[in-house]
Design a protein around this motif. Structure first.
Motif, short mmCIF file in Angstrom:
data_model
loop_
_atom_site.label_atom_id
_atom_site.label_comp_id
_atom_site.label_asym_id
_atom_site.label_seq_id
_atom_site.Cartn_x
_atom_site.Cartn_y
_atom_site.Cartn_z
N LEU A 146 1.40 -1.44 -0.11
CA LEU A 146 0.12 -0.16 -0.28
C LEU A 146 1.04 1.14 0.07
CD1 LEU A 146 -3.12 0.96 -0.27
CD2 LEU A 146 -2.64 0.59 2.61
N ARG A 147 2.17 1.37 0.44
CA ARG A 147 2.86 2.47 0.88
C ARG A 147 3.52 2.88 -0.73
NH1 ARG A 147 5.75 6.62 2.94
NH2 ARG A 147 7.95 6.24 3.20
N ASP A 148 4.24 2.07 -1.39
CA ASP A 148 4.31 1.62 -2.49
C ASP A 148 3.42 2.18 -3.36
OD1 ASP A 148 6.95 0.63 -1.38
OD2 ASP A 148 6.84 -1.85 -2.54
N LEU A 149 2.25 1.84 -2.95
CA LEU A 149 1.30 2.59 -4.60
C LEU A 149 0.71 4.10 -4.35
CD1 LEU A 149 -0.86 1.19 -5.96
CD2 LEU A 149 -2.62 2.52 -4.53
N VAL A 150 1.03 3.86 -2.55
CA VAL A 150 1.13 5.83 -2.89
C VAL A 150 2.27 6.25 -3.01
CG1 VAL A 150 1.06 7.53 -1.10
CG2 VAL A 150 -0.46 5.61 -0.95
N VAL A 151 3.07 5.92 -2.95
CA VAL A 151 4.56 6.23 -3.76
C VAL A 151 4.54 6.16 -5.06
CG1 VAL A 151 6.66 6.19 -3.21
CG2 VAL A 151 5.91 5.78 -1.38
N ASP A 152 4.09 5.50 -6.05
CA ASP A 152 4.44 5.43 -7.12
C ASP A 152 3.03 6.50 -8.13
OD1 ASP A 152 6.42 3.10 -7.27
OD2 ASP A 152 4.13 2.44 -7.79
#
Length: 187
Positions: A169-175
């Motif tokens: 989820l954090r990776d998605l927000v960062v992307d």
């Protein structure tokens, strides 16, 4: 000079104990410091779409459109109902996409999350949502996040407890932030 990115989280579920909403609350917690993710909570108040009223839709639709316009990007978490997106979410997107030529979704970056108690993480509804958003002119982030067996990942207090899912989820927000940074540099 620092930039704060404004993200609007939209849950496709109306349930008080929604797993989709729990995932969005977790996204708020894991969002980087320069990212302000707020949860839009007025999906139930959006009336059924009626093309006769698209130029004067009423306060609930006007407020929704203003919230979408004010956000740099959207994060939409959807459950899967009968292999598709919930009717109330589709209805809200119909309002957001109209009137033709004035859609608040055109060019809006959007991350999509599928959340389900099944083994597939609402993959079909995520595909349907991506299609609706793309046709409406949104810029849909290629990164996909399916959250299967959400009932085992969210505790009784509505908190996402799975560290692997939280990391994804954090990776998605960062992307999504990366997409926004790219657009900011291009402007």
């Amino acid at each position: 000079m620092s930039t704060t990115f404004s993200l609007l989280g939209i849950s496709g579920s109306l349930r008080a104990a929604s797993f989709s909403t729990a995932v969005l609350r977790a996204a708020i917690d894991v969002a980087p410091a320069d990212t302000d993710l707020t949860l839009w909570r007025d999906l139930a108040g959006v009336p059924p779409f009626n093309e006769d009223h698209e130029d004067d839709p009423g306060p609930a639709v006007t407020a929704m459109r203003e919230s979408i316009t004010a956000a740099d990007a959207l994060v939409i978490a959807t459950p899967e109902y009968n292999t598709s997106i919930p009717g109330q979410l589709k209805n809200a997107l119909d309002w957001a996409s109209r009137p033709y030529g004035e859609s608040v979704l055109v060019g809006k970056p959007v991350a999509v999350i599928g959340v389900s108690t099944s083994d597939y993480g609402a993959d079909w509804s995520q595909q349907a949502l991506r299609k609706v958003l793309a046709v409406s002119g949104a810029e849909v982030l290629e990164t996909r996040l399916c959250v299967p067996r959400a009932d085992a990942l969210v505790d009784g207090d509505g908190r996402l407890t799975d560290t692997e899912t939280t990391g994804r989820l954090r990776d998605l927000v960062v992307d999504l932030r990366g997409l926004l940074r790219h657009e900011t540099k291009a402007a």
